[in-house]
Design a protein around this motif. Sequence first.
Motif, PDB file in Angstrom:
ATOM      1  N   GLY A 140      25.971  49.613  33.250  1.00  0.00           N
ATOM      2  CA  GLY A 140      26.940  49.913  32.805  1.00  0.00           C
ATOM      3  C   GLY A 140      28.082  50.015  33.734  1.00  0.00           C
ATOM      4  N   ALA A 141      27.545  50.898  34.984  1.00  0.00           N
ATOM      5  CA  ALA A 141      28.675  51.188  36.042  1.00  0.00           C
ATOM      6  C   ALA A 141      29.046  49.848  36.742  1.00  0.00           C
ATOM      7  CB  ALA A 141      27.636  51.986  37.144  1.00  0.00           C
ATOM      8  N   ILE A 142      27.893  48.656  36.819  1.00  0.00           N
ATOM      9  CA  ILE A 142      28.370  47.244  37.492  1.00  0.00           C
ATOM     10  C   ILE A 142      29.565  46.817  36.508  1.00  0.00           C
ATOM     11  CG2 ILE A 142      27.320  45.103  37.956  1.00  0.00           C
ATOM     12  CD1 ILE A 142      24.549  46.532  38.368  1.00  0.00           C
ATOM     13  N   THR A 143      29.233  46.514  35.216  1.00  0.00           N
ATOM     14  CA  THR A 143      29.985  46.172  34.365  1.00  0.00           C
ATOM     15  C   THR A 143      31.561  46.592  34.504  1.00  0.00           C
ATOM     16  OG1 THR A 143      28.246  45.555  32.697  1.00  0.00           O
ATOM     17  CG2 THR A 143      30.536  45.331  32.111  1.00  0.00           C
ATOM     18  N   ASP A 144      31.560  48.131  34.573  1.00  0.00           N
ATOM     19  CA  ASP A 144      32.751  48.573  34.718  1.00  0.00           C
ATOM     20  C   ASP A 144      33.599  48.426  36.016  1.00  0.00           C
ATOM     21  OD1 ASP A 144      32.423  49.896  32.489  1.00  0.00           O
ATOM     22  OD2 ASP A 144      31.879  51.743  32.877  1.00  0.00           O
ATOM     23  N   ALA A 145      32.756  48.396  37.084  1.00  0.00           N
ATOM     24  CA  ALA A 145      33.398  47.993  38.550  1.00  0.00           C
ATOM     25  C   ALA A 145      33.632  46.449  38.379  1.00  0.00           C
ATOM     26  CB  ALA A 145      32.296  48.227  39.428  1.00  0.00           C
ATOM     27  N   ALA A 146      32.936  45.648  37.882  1.00  0.00           N
ATOM     28  CA  ALA A 146      33.510  44.176  37.746  1.00  0.00           C
ATOM     29  C   ALA A 146      34.682  43.963  37.200  1.00  0.00           C
ATOM     30  CB  ALA A 146      32.418  43.284  36.984  1.00  0.00           C
ATOM     31  N   ILE A 147      35.098  44.511  35.827  1.00  0.00           N
ATOM     32  CA  ILE A 147      36.081  44.366  35.186  1.00  0.00           C
ATOM     33  C   ILE A 147      36.999  45.206  35.863  1.00  0.00           C
ATOM     34  CG2 ILE A 147      35.945  46.372  33.544  1.00  0.00           C
ATOM     35  CD1 ILE A 147      36.960  42.734  32.688  1.00  0.00           C
ATOM     36  N   ALA A 148      37.012  46.009  36.369  1.00  0.00           N
ATOM     37  CA  ALA A 148      38.065  46.768  36.992  1.00  0.00           C
ATOM     38  C   ALA A 148      38.760  46.177  38.458  1.00  0.00           C
ATOM     39  CB  ALA A 148      37.693  48.191  37.573  1.00  0.00           C
ATOM     40  N   ILE A 149      37.856  45.135  38.820  1.00  0.00           N
ATOM     41  CA  ILE A 149      38.389  44.516  40.118  1.00  0.00           C
ATOM     42  C   ILE A 149      38.986  43.214  39.461  1.00  0.00           C
ATOM     43  CG2 ILE A 149      37.666  43.153  42.233  1.00  0.00           C
ATOM     44  CD1 ILE A 149      37.297  46.108  42.334  1.00  0.00           C
ATOM     45  N   ALA A 150      38.406  42.569  38.627  1.00  0.00           N
ATOM     46  CA  ALA A 150      38.693  41.223  37.960  1.00  0.00           C
ATOM     47  C   ALA A 150      40.372  41.367  37.408  1.00  0.00           C
ATOM     48  CB  ALA A 150      37.940  40.582  37.228  1.00  0.00           C
ATOM     49  N   SER A 151      40.357  42.292  36.726  1.00  0.00           N
ATOM     50  CA  SER A 151      41.498  42.618  35.727  1.00  0.00           C
ATOM     51  C   SER A 151      43.012  42.819  36.573  1.00  0.00           C
ATOM     52  CB  SER A 151      41.534  43.856  34.549  1.00  0.00           C
ATOM     53  OG  SER A 151      42.539  43.955  34.078  1.00  0.00           O
ATOM     54  N   PRO A 152      42.993  43.483  37.648  1.00  0.00           N
ATOM     55  CA  PRO A 152      44.081  43.757  38.508  1.00  0.00           C
ATOM     56  C   PRO A 152      44.062  42.618  39.426  1.00  0.00           C
ATOM     57  CG  PRO A 152      42.496  45.200  39.391  1.00  0.00           C
ATOM     58  CD  PRO A 152      42.076  44.636  38.161  1.00  0.00           C
ATOM     59  N   MET A 153      43.242  41.786  39.644  1.00  0.00           N
ATOM     60  CA  MET A 153      43.517  40.586  40.703  1.00  0.00           C
ATOM     61  C   MET A 153      44.026  39.305  39.581  1.00  0.00           C
ATOM     62  SD  MET A 153      39.894  40.331  42.662  1.00  0.00           S
ATOM     63  CE  MET A 153      40.410  38.724  43.636  1.00  0.00           C
ATOM     64  N   ARG A 154      43.791  39.599  38.348  1.00  0.00           N
ATOM     65  CA  ARG A 154      44.511  38.515  37.546  1.00  0.00           C
ATOM     66  C   ARG A 154      46.071  38.755  37.413  1.00  0.00           C
ATOM     67  NH1 ARG A 154      43.672  37.909  30.986  1.00  0.00           N
ATOM     68  NH2 ARG A 154      44.639  35.944  30.947  1.00  0.00           N
TER      69      ARG A 154
END
Length: 257
Positions: A140-154
């Motif tokens: 859960g923590a890994i998924t949250d961190a991944a989407i938290a990085i990918a979204s603002p980069m987009r």
Amino acid sequence: MNIIIVLAIILAICMLIIGGKKGLRSFIALFLNFIVVIVLLFFMNVPQFNPILLTFIACIVVSIINLFYINEVNPMTKIAFVSTLATTGFLVVLIWLFTKSSLIQGFGEEETEELSMMSLHIGLDFQQIVISVIIMSTIGAITDAAIAIASPMREMLTLHPEATRKQLFDFGMHIGRDIIGTSANTLFFAFFGSYLALLIWFNDLSYSLGEIVNSKIFSSELITICCAGIGVTLVIPITAFIASYFLKDTKEETHLS
């Protein structure tokens, strides 16, 4: 049971009002993830199946639900999904090495009285079980961190299409450094919040600090926190690297077409 239903209804209403359709999907995803865990526990009782492999498959399903079902299929969720799988795969090896050397599998001395009337010959490998528990605790923590990085980069590339891959990567790392501290503290206080009664029990038993740290129950939970922290930390550069190349290539192909 009535309290649980009331709380679930309040949670659903809050998520629907604040999150709209995505909030409703998030609420439904909670029950879908619960079903995945129940199915995982059912198959873990079958000795022919490898618990670690089953857990990795369950993590894939959970990632699909949390990323593609809630946020739909788009470049952002694809990047987060690949980053999550890559980080989880690395963590499986790391967790296996740590649990093998730390010998935290099985039950602690504090639990022997409750288990004295039960048989421990259940036909399952306790080391594989503890690895599975740690993996499920980190996904859960890994998924949250991944989407938290990918979204603002987009969003960054949308606002600044001239940005280079290095600039995108640096931007993702800058965001990652901001969320590392909060994520680590979340995991830390989640542990002490869940095991506050255990710490009080240790105090009643007059355990010294060394006995607490070396107890199997405390050590297993602390190792879980450390592994989750390592996963959250590693997924940041992995996501930033994948996103900087994938998003830039997609943007260039869009301009060329």
